[in-house]
Design a protein around this motif. Structure first.
Motif, short mmCIF file in Angstrom:
data_model
loop_
_atom_site.label_atom_id
_atom_site.label_comp_id
_atom_site.label_asym_id
_atom_site.label_seq_id
_atom_site.Cartn_x
_atom_site.Cartn_y
_atom_site.Cartn_z
N ARG A 1 0.83 -1.21 0.00
CA ARG A 1 0.00 0.00 0.00
C ARG A 1 0.86 1.26 0.00
NH1 ARG A 1 -5.66 -0.45 2.12
NH2 ARG A 1 -6.06 -2.68 2.17
N ALA A 2 1.98 1.22 0.71
CA ALA A 2 2.86 2.39 0.77
C ALA A 2 3.43 2.71 -0.61
CB ALA A 2 3.99 2.15 1.77
N VAL A 3 3.81 1.70 -1.36
CA VAL A 3 4.37 1.93 -2.70
C VAL A 3 3.29 2.47 -3.63
CG1 VAL A 3 5.44 0.84 -4.70
CG2 VAL A 3 6.19 0.23 -2.40
N LEU A 4 2.10 1.91 -3.55
CA LEU A 4 1.01 2.41 -4.38
C LEU A 4 0.65 3.84 -4.00
CD1 LEU A 4 -1.28 -0.74 -4.63
CD2 LEU A 4 0.28 0.19 -6.35
N ALA A 5 0.67 4.15 -2.72
CA ALA A 5 0.42 5.53 -2.28
C ALA A 5 1.50 6.46 -2.81
CB ALA A 5 0.34 5.59 -0.76
N ALA A 6 2.75 5.99 -2.80
CA ALA A 6 3.85 6.80 -3.33
C ALA A 6 3.65 7.05 -4.83
CB ALA A 6 5.20 6.12 -3.08
N LEU A 7 3.25 6.03 -5.56
CA LEU A 7 3.02 6.19 -7.00
C LEU A 7 1.89 7.17 -7.25
CD1 LEU A 7 3.64 5.46 -9.91
CD2 LEU A 7 2.16 3.45 -9.66
N GLU A 8 0.81 7.06 -6.50
CA GLU A 8 -0.30 8.00 -6.66
C GLU A 8 0.16 9.43 -6.37
OE1 GLU A 8 -3.63 6.71 -4.35
OE2 GLU A 8 -3.97 4.96 -5.62
N ALA A 9 0.95 9.60 -5.31
CA ALA A 9 1.44 10.94 -4.96
C ALA A 9 2.35 11.50 -6.04
CB ALA A 9 2.16 10.89 -3.61
N ALA B 1 9.42 9.96 -11.94
CA ALA B 1 9.62 8.58 -12.41
C ALA B 1 10.92 8.03 -11.85
CB ALA B 1 9.63 8.54 -13.94
N PHE B 2 11.95 8.87 -11.79
CA PHE B 2 13.23 8.44 -11.23
C PHE B 2 13.06 8.01 -9.78
CE2 PHE B 2 17.38 8.91 -9.29
CZ PHE B 2 18.23 8.35 -10.24
N LYS B 3 12.26 8.76 -9.01
CA LYS B 3 12.05 8.42 -7.61
C LYS B 3 11.36 7.06 -7.46
CE LYS B 3 10.76 11.55 -4.67
NZ LYS B 3 10.03 12.66 -4.02
N MET B 4 10.51 6.70 -8.39
CA MET B 4 9.78 5.43 -8.29
C MET B 4 10.64 4.24 -8.72
SD MET B 4 6.89 5.94 -6.90
CE MET B 4 6.33 4.27 -7.11
N GLY B 5 11.71 4.49 -9.44
CA GLY B 5 12.55 3.40 -9.94
C GLY B 5 13.12 2.51 -8.86
N ARG B 6 13.40 3.06 -7.69
CA ARG B 6 13.95 2.23 -6.62
C ARG B 6 12.97 1.16 -6.18
NH1 ARG B 6 13.75 6.60 -1.70
NH2 ARG B 6 11.62 7.22 -2.12
N PHE B 7 11.68 1.49 -6.19
CA PHE B 7 10.68 0.50 -5.80
C PHE B 7 10.59 -0.63 -6.83
CE2 PHE B 7 9.05 4.43 -3.73
CZ PHE B 7 9.26 4.04 -2.42
N VAL B 8 10.81 -0.27 -8.08
CA VAL B 8 10.86 -1.29 -9.13
C VAL B 8 12.08 -2.17 -8.93
CG1 VAL B 8 11.05 -1.70 -11.62
CG2 VAL B 8 9.59 0.16 -10.78
N ALA B 9 13.22 -1.55 -8.67
CA ALA B 9 14.46 -2.30 -8.46
C ALA B 9 14.36 -3.24 -7.26
CB ALA B 9 15.64 -1.34 -8.26
N TRP B 10 13.64 -2.84 -6.24
CA TRP B 10 13.49 -3.65 -5.04
C TRP B 10 12.41 -4.72 -5.19
CZ3 TRP B 10 13.17 1.22 -1.46
CH2 TRP B 10 14.44 1.79 -1.37
N GLY B 11 11.69 -4.72 -6.31
CA GLY B 11 10.65 -5.72 -6.53
C GLY B 11 9.34 -5.41 -5.84
#
Length: 109
Positions: free
Chosen positions: A25-33, A53-63
């Motif tokens: 939920r935290a990652v989805l909230a971050a993406l929405e923000a 988009a760059f800020k969200m890349g770390r969540f992608v890298a972490w799976g």
């Protein structure tokens, strides 16, 4: 009596509806923000989408969230602002790729 033409009323943008994914939920909230920041950014701040988009890349890298979900969310946000798919696709993908390459391990972040 003459019929006067009036401009169409402006439709307020509704909340971003993200697909259900296995991210927290935290990652989805971050993406929405982040998408909300992109949506609200004035045209004079053209680098905001890349930064977000760059800020969200770390969540992608972490799976934590699939890359395609982040790409699609930013793509939809930018297209809603009037850009064509081609105008924003390369920028979003480039920012995500750079972020994924540079992401520190989760426990070091």
């Amino acid at each position: 009596m003459p019929l006067l033409l009036q401009p169409a009323p402006v439709q307020p943008a509704g909340p971003l509806r993200l697909p259900h994914v296995s991210g927290s939920r935290a990652v989805l909230a971050a993406l929405e923000a982040e998408c909300a920041e992109v949506s609200a950014a004035p045209e004079s701040k053209r680098n905001i989408p890349q930064q977000r988009a760059f800020k969200m890349g770390r969540f992608v890298a972490w799976g934590d969230i699939p890359r395609h979900v982040v790409e699609e969310a930013f793509q939809a946000t930018r297209e809603a602002r009037g850009l064509t798919a081609a105008e924003c696709r390369a920028t979003i993908r480039s920012a995500l790729a750079a972020s994924i390459r540079k992401a520190r391990p989760w426990d070091a972040a």
